[in-house]
Design an enzyme around this catalytic site. Structure first.
Site, mmCIF file in Angstrom:
data_model
loop_
_atom_site.group_PDB
_atom_site.id
_atom_site.type_symbol
_atom_site.label_atom_id
_atom_site.label_comp_id
_atom_site.label_asym_id
_atom_site.label_seq_id
_atom_site.Cartn_x
_atom_site.Cartn_y
_atom_site.Cartn_z
ATOM 1 N N GLU A 43 0.831 -1.206 0.000
ATOM 2 C CA GLU A 43 0.000 0.000 0.000
ATOM 3 C C GLU A 43 0.869 1.260 0.000
ATOM 4 O OE1 GLU A 43 -4.255 0.031 1.725
ATOM 5 O OE2 GLU A 43 -3.046 1.003 3.263
ATOM 6 N N HIS A 94 6.285 -27.191 -0.064
ATOM 7 C CA HIS A 94 5.583 -28.323 -0.676
ATOM 8 C C HIS A 94 4.515 -27.864 -1.657
ATOM 9 C CE1 HIS A 94 7.415 -31.323 2.091
ATOM 10 N NE2 HIS A 94 7.617 -30.213 2.785
ATOM 11 N N LYS A 104 -13.855 1.663 -3.847
ATOM 12 C CA LYS A 104 -14.873 2.099 -2.882
ATOM 13 C C LYS A 104 -15.937 2.945 -3.585
ATOM 14 C CE LYS A 104 -11.938 2.401 1.199
ATOM 15 N NZ LYS A 104 -11.276 3.357 2.066
HETATM 16 O O1 PA5 Z 1 -3.344 1.735 6.235
HETATM 17 C C1 PA5 Z 1 -4.382 2.257 5.901
HETATM 18 O O2 PA5 Z 1 -4.495 3.486 5.802
HETATM 19 C C2 PA5 Z 1 -5.624 1.449 5.621
HETATM 20 O O3 PA5 Z 1 -5.358 0.091 5.577
HETATM 21 C C3 PA5 Z 1 -6.668 1.686 6.709
HETATM 22 O O4 PA5 Z 1 -6.127 1.337 7.948
HETATM 23 C C4 PA5 Z 1 -7.926 0.863 6.436
HETATM 24 O O5 PA5 Z 1 -8.453 1.169 5.175
HETATM 25 C C5 PA5 Z 1 -8.979 1.137 7.488
HETATM 26 O O6 PA5 Z 1 -9.312 2.493 7.524
HETATM 27 P P1 PA5 Z 1 -9.961 3.109 8.802
HETATM 28 O O7 PA5 Z 1 -9.016 3.015 9.923
HETATM 29 O O8 PA5 Z 1 -10.268 4.519 8.423
HETATM 30 O O9 PA5 Z 1 -11.224 2.336 9.080
#
Ligand code: PA5
Length: 429
Positions: A281, A302, A417
């Protein structure tokens, strides 16, 4: 106590030269340090541990003690960076089948009706409490799960009883979760605005569930503080986290597009999930980035082992080895030896696992021409684990800037989203 990062190259043209990276690394480090207090840059994690508010730590411990003494199950409700770090620590330190009578479950990370209904059916008969974690306070998966948990708790205990069983970690002053927590009187812990989800394990996002699981958060924080010193040097030659990032960059620039994080223990699978999120990410953007994947050996030898040994040559491995397990098993002697295992009788399983790792590293690196980076840590406890998580975060931030991407945003995540909200008929989409 050791924490070694070793670089084993097979491609002799790919020799890592400090001088190729040291100036860039120095500049990026300066930027990180300088910008860490800028709320728009999400670098608040850099020295969070060494500046942690002790009242906050005490209030986390108090909440955890209250939950542990009054309930038998904790549901951690969150997704992505809001739960993976805590899960990584809890499973690594407590193991996958802990003896603790206080159980920890994870919810709010899926839209699967099967998982959801089975979880609710299970919780019906449990005396459970909830830590709901969401920075935005509006994430669909987490919000749906939390609505269901809240309903169940209110049916069991009434509104006041439900409020006692709920704590939230979120941004202060904004988002639906914060507003709801204020209205219903839930305990609230702050996720600072200048720290993104995947860098938040050292904040209440990680600390509260970890403390609830009975883990010593003082030692976990101490591991982070130690790592701030150990991996904070601007000098590449003195900073293993930056050496690791530079090494990843070198390999990526030479056609190694995939990094496989290899561990030898199933209890580290959640760590691998956290690590993959952290890197993928952070750095997979602008049509660039290493794809970080993971494997648990010897299990996956394996299944995936054939590909790693003989398949396309665009991956390298980072092998994470923890020595000195707290628990071990001795292979028993058997008089008739019908299973032909007496050649390793009376040996510890950790010894066999170690020899498997040595044999595999040699097979992959020497025979398979797969570059291997070895990270060897002497003990797996909350302190060393804290060190490793910080090491990874610091390396990942450096790796992002070496690639010329911003490692702290995630614009690509929004596209699915928007589509989903449109298809669901949400107002404004
Ligand atoms: O690292 C990140 O920014 C994302 O993985 C968020 O943690 C995830 O989308 C969850 O978002 P939120 O904490 O707003 O619910």
């Amino acid at each position: 106590m050791s924490f070694e990062v070793g670089f084993e190259h097979v491609n002799k043209n790919l020799v890592f030269k400090v001088e190729d990276y040291e100036e860039k690394v120095r500049k990026i480090n300066e930027f990180l340090e300088y910008e860490r207090t800028n709320p728009n840059n999400y670098i608040g994690w850099l020295h969070y541990a060494s500046h942690i508010n002790h009242d906050l730590v005490e209030s986390i411990k108090k909440q955890a003690k209250y939950f542990r003494e009054n309930y038998d199950t904790l549901v951690v409700c969150g997704i992505g960076g809001s739960y993976l770090g805590a899960r990584a620590v809890i499973e690594a330190v407590n193991g996958l089948m802990p003896q603790d009578k206080f159980k920890v479950l994870y919810f709010g990370q899926t839209l699967d009706p099967n998982y959801t209904s089975q979880m609710l059916a299970y919780l019906k008969h449990k005396n459970f409490c909830v830590v709901c974690i969401s920075k935005s306070g509006t994430t669909t998966e987490t919000s749906i799960a939390f609505r269901l948990l809240k309903d169940l708790l209110e049916k069991k205990h009434g509104k006041k009883g439900a409020a006692d069983a709920i704590a939230c970690v979120t941004s202060i002053g904004k988002g639906a979760l914060y507003k709801m927590a204020q209205k219903e009187g839930y305990s609230v812990f702050e996720l600072p605005v200048n720290i993104g989800g995947r860098y938040s394990v050292i904040t209440p996002v990680g600390l509260l569930p970890i403390a609830c699981a009975g883990i010593d958060i003082d030692r976990f924080i101490a591991g982070f503080v130690r790592a701030e010193e150990k991996f904070g040097s601007p000098e590449l030659s003195q900073n293993p986290a930056y050496q690791y990032a530079a090494e990843q960059n070198l390999l990526y620039n030479n056609g190694y597009n995939i990094e496989l994080l290899v561990t030898y223990e199933p209890r580290l699978q959640a760590l691998a999930e956290w690590y993959k999120q952290l890197y993928d990410e952070s750095n997979g953007k602008d049509r660039k980035g290493l794809l970080v994947m993971s494997s648990t050996f010897t299990t996956d030898l394996h299944s995936l082992g054939q590909f790693i040994q003989d398949g396309t040559k665009d991956l390298f491995e980072t092998v994470l080895l923890f020595d000195n397990p707290k628990i071990d098993v001795v292979i028993p002697w058997n008089d008739d030896d019908s299973d032909e295992l007496n050649y390793i009788a009376n040996k510890k399983l950790s010894y066999v696992n170690k020899k498997a790792s040595e044999g595999t590293i040699s097979a992959h690196a020497n025979d398979g021409n797969v570059p291997n980076i070895i990270i060897e840590i002497d003990t797996l406890d909350e302190y060393k684990f804290g060190e490793f998580l910080y090491f990874s975060m610091r390396a990942c931030a450096m790796a992002g800037y070496l690639l010329n991407v911003n490692p702290f945003n995630q614009p690509g995540v929004e596209i699915y989203k928007k589509n989903m909200f449109k298809l669901l008929g949400k107002k404004g989409y």
